[in-house]
Design an enzyme around this catalytic site. Structure first.
Site, PDB file in Angstrom:
ATOM      1  N   ASP A 115      -4.381  -8.083  -9.662  1.00 26.75           N
ATOM      2  CA  ASP A 115      -4.550  -9.061 -10.746  1.00 26.75           C
ATOM      3  C   ASP A 115      -5.895  -8.887 -11.439  1.00 26.75           C
ATOM      4  O   ASP A 115      -6.843  -8.369 -10.852  1.00 26.75           O
ATOM      5  CB  ASP A 115      -4.556 -10.498 -10.190  1.00 26.75           C
ATOM      6  CG  ASP A 115      -3.276 -10.850  -9.486  1.00 26.75           C
ATOM      7  OD1 ASP A 115      -2.241 -10.226  -9.780  1.00 26.75           O
ATOM      8  OD2 ASP A 115      -3.331 -11.751  -8.635  1.00 26.75           O
TER       9      ASP A 115
HETATM   10  N1  URA Z   1      -1.697 -10.432  -4.175  1.00 25.63           N
HETATM   11  C1  URA Z   1      -2.176 -11.176  -5.183  1.00 25.63           C
HETATM   12  O1  URA Z   1      -1.976 -12.401  -5.214  1.00 25.63           O
HETATM   13  N2  URA Z   1      -2.886 -10.588  -6.149  1.00 25.63           N
HETATM   14  C2  URA Z   1      -3.167  -9.256  -6.146  1.00 25.63           C
HETATM   15  O2  URA Z   1      -3.837  -8.768  -7.049  1.00 25.63           O
HETATM   16  C3  URA Z   1      -2.665  -8.494  -5.092  1.00 25.63           C
HETATM   17  C4  URA Z   1      -1.931  -9.104  -4.115  1.00 25.63           C
END
Ligand code: URA
Length: 256
Positions: A115
């Site tokens: 993310d």
């Molecule tokens: N899980 C998440 O919530 N975000 C990420 O970026 C990777 C795994």
């Protein structure tokens, strides 16, 4: 610095692997093409699957010469505040913007996603076959995350997480491992480590929300055996050839 390699470390590669890596077809389909007599090496039809070729060999499939693709592999420590797609429709900075000009010209892409607000380990490559292996849950590649969570997580909730929680409606998300690392009573936060095999969108955040808490800070600290050791946030390094080989080797389906 040599950053481009085949996985064997020498110049010889199996014909079916070269076909797969040149995006002609999957490894299995490439084998079928060879056995069907559709592949020539230096003008000669080759039907033997173990046949090895070197970079100077001319390979043709159905009479057309194939372009050999050189592969590159990097390990990045992604900072928060950038996207991990190769391009962003909102024009935000991407992880590829952190690469040197030379490496940016190689048409690389990140393996899977982190993310915008997640930091940590990201593999960047142009090897479609390895990308497939690393991202397909069948291969059971472990991804470990450290999550700083708002509030003091009670032990019962850790057990709930370990047993699996429902996210995205009806999907039962079960981690490979969950460990409670620290309870910070002063700041009223908890630190947990969660290891996942699958990689659904925002999976860690959603799983933590499913037990009634919120992730404040998320970092991926391990991808299979690779860690962030020695790589500062925002920088990257080439993977070593033995690391690339190990990623291929470790990721074979467990049934093979
Ligand atoms: N899980 C998440 O919530 N975000 C990420 O970026 C990777 C795994």
């Amino acid at each position: 610095m040599n950053i481009c390699y085949n996985q064997t470390g020498d110049d010889m590669e199996r014909l079916q692997k070269v076909l797969a890596q040149s995006n002609i077809a999957s490894r299995r389909k490439s084998e079928e093409m060879i056995q069907a007599g559709r592949v020539k090496v230096n003008g000669e039809i080759i039907t033997e699957l173990g046949f090895k070729v070197n970079p100077n060999d001319v390979i043709e499939v159905d009479g057309s010469r194939i372009e050999r693709v050189e592969h590159y592999y990097f390990l990045m420590n992604k900072p928060t505040g950038i996207v991990s797609t190769a391009s962003d429709e909102k024009g935000r900075k991407t992880v590829l913007d952190l690469l040197s000009e030379e490496h940016r010209s190689l048409r690389l892409y990140p393996v899977g996603r982190l993310d915008y607000d997640t930091a940590g380990l990201l593999i960047i490559t142009n090897d479609g076959e390895l990308t497939h292996i690393l991202t397909h849950p069948e291969h059971e590649v472990e991804k470990e995350y450290l999550a700083r969570v708002d509030g003091i997580i009670i032990r019962k909730k850790i057990v709930e997480l370990r047993n699996g929680v429902k996210i995205d409606g009806d999907y039962l998300a079960k981690p490979k491992e969950v460990r409670l690392i620290e309870l910070d009573k002063h700041n009223q936060t908890s630190l947990i480590s969660m290891t996942l095999i699958e990689g659904r969108n925002k999976q860690v955040r959603k799983m933590v929300e499913a037990i009634g808490y919120k992730v404040k800070k998320l970092t991926r600290v391990r991808y299979d055996f690779l860690t962030l050791e020695g790589i500062e946030r925002g920088s990257y390094r080439p993977l070593k050839i033995h690391e690339v080989k190990k990623l291929y080797g470790n990721s074979l389906p467990k049934s093979q």
